[in-house]
Design an enzyme around this catalytic site. Sequence first.
Site, PDB file in Angstrom:
ATOM      1  N   GLY A  10       0.780  -1.083  -0.039  1.00  0.00           N
ATOM      2  CA  GLY A  10       0.024   0.096   0.025  1.00  0.00           C
ATOM      3  C   GLY A  10       0.786   1.026   0.000  1.00  0.00           C
ATOM      4  CB  ALA A  11       2.630   3.171  -2.653  1.00  0.00           C
ATOM      5  CB  VAL A  14      -1.101   5.309   6.062  1.00  0.00           C
ATOM      6  CG1 VAL A  14      -0.320   4.344   6.958  1.00  0.00           C
ATOM      7  CG2 VAL A  14      -2.347   5.808   6.583  1.00  0.00           C
ATOM      8  CB  CYS A 276      -9.164   8.792  10.231  1.00  0.00           C
ATOM      9  SG  CYS A 276      -7.777   8.070   9.387  1.00  0.00           S
TER      10      CYS A 276
HETATM   11  C1  UDX Z   1      -6.677  11.925  12.133  1.00  0.00           C
HETATM   12  C2  UDX Z   1      -6.025  11.985  13.357  1.00  0.00           C
HETATM   13  O1  UDX Z   1      -5.606  13.271  13.876  1.00  0.00           O
HETATM   14  C3  UDX Z   1      -4.718  11.352  13.265  1.00  0.00           C
HETATM   15  O2  UDX Z   1      -4.082  11.082  14.609  1.00  0.00           O
HETATM   16  C4  UDX Z   1      -5.133   9.928  12.721  1.00  0.00           C
HETATM   17  O3  UDX Z   1      -3.659   9.323  12.450  1.00  0.00           O
HETATM   18  C5  UDX Z   1      -5.690  10.061  11.440  1.00  0.00           C
HETATM   19  O4  UDX Z   1      -6.983  10.825  11.623  1.00  0.00           O
HETATM   20  P1  UDX Z   1      -6.687  13.515   9.666  1.00  0.00           P
HETATM   21  O5  UDX Z   1      -7.767  12.977   9.220  1.00  0.00           O
HETATM   22  O6  UDX Z   1      -5.410  13.512   8.952  1.00  0.00           O
HETATM   23  O7  UDX Z   1      -5.863  12.913  11.048  1.00  0.00           O
HETATM   24  O8  UDX Z   1      -6.391  15.127  10.126  1.00  0.00           O
HETATM   25  P2  UDX Z   1      -6.957  15.864  11.553  1.00  0.00           P
HETATM   26  O9  UDX Z   1      -5.966  16.978  11.817  1.00  0.00           O
HETATM   27  O10 UDX Z   1      -7.220  15.002  12.670  1.00  0.00           O
HETATM   28  O11 UDX Z   1      -8.335  16.715  11.051  1.00  0.00           O
HETATM   29  C6  UDX Z   1      -9.402  16.003  10.711  1.00  0.00           C
HETATM   30  C7  UDX Z   1     -10.660  16.887  10.562  1.00  0.00           C
HETATM   31  O12 UDX Z   1     -10.920  17.671  11.590  1.00  0.00           O
HETATM   32  C8  UDX Z   1     -10.400  17.976   9.593  1.00  0.00           C
HETATM   33  O13 UDX Z   1     -11.405  17.956   8.597  1.00  0.00           O
HETATM   34  C9  UDX Z   1     -10.145  19.289  10.220  1.00  0.00           C
HETATM   35  O14 UDX Z   1     -10.413  20.317   9.255  1.00  0.00           O
HETATM   36  C10 UDX Z   1     -11.372  18.907  11.380  1.00  0.00           C
HETATM   37  N1  UDX Z   1     -10.902  19.622  12.509  1.00  0.00           N
HETATM   38  C11 UDX Z   1      -9.402  19.411  13.273  1.00  0.00           C
HETATM   39  C12 UDX Z   1     -11.843  20.645  13.105  1.00  0.00           C
HETATM   40  O15 UDX Z   1     -12.736  20.780  12.329  1.00  0.00           O
HETATM   41  N2  UDX Z   1     -11.321  21.318  14.115  1.00  0.00           N
HETATM   42  C13 UDX Z   1     -10.364  21.217  14.944  1.00  0.00           C
HETATM   43  O16 UDX Z   1     -10.073  22.012  15.991  1.00  0.00           O
HETATM   44  C14 UDX Z   1      -9.401  20.224  14.487  1.00  0.00           C
HETATM   45  P1  ADP Z   2      -4.561   5.127   3.208  1.00  0.00           P
HETATM   46  O1  ADP Z   2      -5.027   6.623   3.328  1.00  0.00           O
HETATM   47  O2  ADP Z   2      -4.992   4.232   4.231  1.00  0.00           O
HETATM   48  O3  ADP Z   2      -2.973   5.207   2.989  1.00  0.00           O
HETATM   49  P2  ADP Z   2      -4.757   4.772   0.444  1.00  0.00           P
HETATM   50  O4  ADP Z   2      -6.186   4.732  -0.230  1.00  0.00           O
HETATM   51  O5  ADP Z   2      -4.371   6.304   0.124  1.00  0.00           O
HETATM   52  O6  ADP Z   2      -5.208   4.579   1.953  1.00  0.00           O
HETATM   53  O7  ADP Z   2      -3.789   3.790  -0.210  1.00  0.00           O
HETATM   54  C1  ADP Z   2      -3.992   2.489   0.158  1.00  0.00           C
HETATM   55  C2  ADP Z   2      -3.169   1.793  -1.250  1.00  0.00           C
HETATM   56  O8  ADP Z   2      -3.331   0.327  -1.018  1.00  0.00           O
HETATM   57  C3  ADP Z   2      -3.821   2.180  -2.561  1.00  0.00           C
HETATM   58  O9  ADP Z   2      -2.711   2.719  -3.394  1.00  0.00           O
HETATM   59  C4  ADP Z   2      -4.249   0.749  -3.255  1.00  0.00           C
HETATM   60  O10 ADP Z   2      -3.902   0.392  -4.459  1.00  0.00           O
HETATM   61  C5  ADP Z   2      -3.296  -0.162  -2.276  1.00  0.00           C
HETATM   62  N1  ADP Z   2      -3.781  -1.638  -2.246  1.00  0.00           N
HETATM   63  C6  ADP Z   2      -4.704  -2.143  -1.970  1.00  0.00           C
HETATM   64  N2  ADP Z   2      -4.867  -3.406  -1.830  1.00  0.00           N
HETATM   65  C7  ADP Z   2      -3.825  -3.989  -2.332  1.00  0.00           C
HETATM   66  C8  ADP Z   2      -3.019  -5.049  -2.376  1.00  0.00           C
HETATM   67  N3  ADP Z   2      -3.951  -6.388  -2.386  1.00  0.00           N
HETATM   68  N4  ADP Z   2      -1.857  -5.311  -3.109  1.00  0.00           N
HETATM   69  C9  ADP Z   2      -1.031  -4.045  -2.961  1.00  0.00           C
HETATM   70  N5  ADP Z   2      -1.576  -2.772  -2.799  1.00  0.00           N
HETATM   71  C10 ADP Z   2      -2.891  -2.625  -2.484  1.00  0.00           C
END
Ligand code: UDX
Ligand code: ADP
Length: 448
Positions: A10-11, A14, A276
Amino acid sequence: MKIKNICCIGAGYVGGPTMAVIALKCPDIKVTVVDLNKERIAAWNGPLDTLPVYEPGLTEVVAEARGRNLFFSTEVDKAIEEAEMIFIAVNTPTKTKGEGAGMAADLRYVEACAKNIAQVAKTDKVVIEKSTLPVRTAEKIKEILDREGKGVHFEILSNPEFLAEGTAIQDLFKSDRVLIGGYETESGQKAVQTLVDIYANWIPKVKIFTTNVWSSELAKLASNAMLAQRISSINSLSALCEKTGANINELSEAIGMDHRIGQKFLKASVGFGGSCFQKDILNLVYLCRHYGLDEVAEYWHQVIKINNYQKDRFAQKIIDYFGGDLTGKRIAILGWAFKANTNDSRESPAIYFAEKLFKTGAILEIYDPMVSKESIFSDIDFYWEASKPKDITTGISVLNSLNKLDLSIDAVTILTEWEAFKRHDFSKTIVFDGRGILSSSNYSIGKG
Ligand code: UDX
Ligand code: ADP
């Protein structure tokens, strides 16, 4: 065991940044990030200014490690075979069909990885859950690996990612904590130690917290649920502020000054987005219901309900301002990414907001500094309901520069807090932003 080869399946948002940082900090380990998506891998191997993920600081990390000990490839089997340690960082969206649809995590990509590893592995492997997964998924992965494997030993660890998009590289460099969950067996604890040793290359040992597998899996869901809960709490209060004359920014500051509460994640907004929060809370709700904990499920579900209410409320505010009908009104939507400093628009409030305005007759002009026109139209295609007209391009245009915005437009709405919007002069337009504020002069509200 000393790890020499790591494979990450998965590239994405994350896998890419996390492995880039591991490779940077552990120059003696070969890190190969694999993906089935050829375009994505080609982009990771391509010019630094068009990497598939936009993250401040990422290009510098990739520039240093790529080709040295960091590799991106579509040769999944080869990378699995070579590695002693395999991270699973594939997508785990909310299920759209079958049992738990709309709530539970869709584990088919994770299960496909487990099958792939089982079929290919000729030597023992440590398999690490990096994607966010429901508690007790390790059991399922182990079952697949043991059932379909070729007699080699698999050890499963949970090592959830806590990076936030937009600050991913900083979060990886200076994590609040690295969580590693393992089975409480001798081989489980040995595997935990191999991963501890990798992170210890740059993370102080006191910040590396080891637990059992289930605590680690659940901690990720629970952390995201608690963060999202704070946002829904403050957003719910923004509605009350608008009725009573209290100011939500002042309220949030006043509440956050209590050190027991703290100031972070108390910023009222148009609602939270991202890949998330919603997914993880729905997953948590599903889990609670599965275990018969209906009251607990309902408690967490309310966080999502308030978020939907907030998104809807913001759109309704603009509709109400124009007397309930937006027919022929030209409305600018500034910001499409779910937050600033990312090109990710998954579950972005802008998508739902735009849909509601469009349905009420508005002509939309959309701009985001990092999300491409193709991605914006593909989001509309994917997320909007079937009610969308055949040719949406007639009522929607995407600007390629903020300077192209015609200030004689009926209203400007700010959906993502990009710095560029705070510096821009909107003095001739009506501006709405997510904090319940309506400004008809300069957009200076978000400054500072
Ligand atoms: C979140 C978690 O923070 C992180 O630890 C986890 O690994 C993945 O999910 P992310 O979704 O990337 O990270 O961004 P985050 O900064 O948490 O913001 C999420 C959403 O909440 C955004 O839409 C942001 O605008 C909103 N937000 C954040 C608010 O509306 N108010 C705030 O005070 C903070
Ligand atoms: P995240 O935000 O969790 O990193 P993404 O959708 O950005 O999720 O990335 C997940 C990646 O995993 C995608 O690029 C997708 O093509 C890849 N993927 C899903 N299933 C497989 C698999 N079986 N083998 C290799 N890559 C995969």
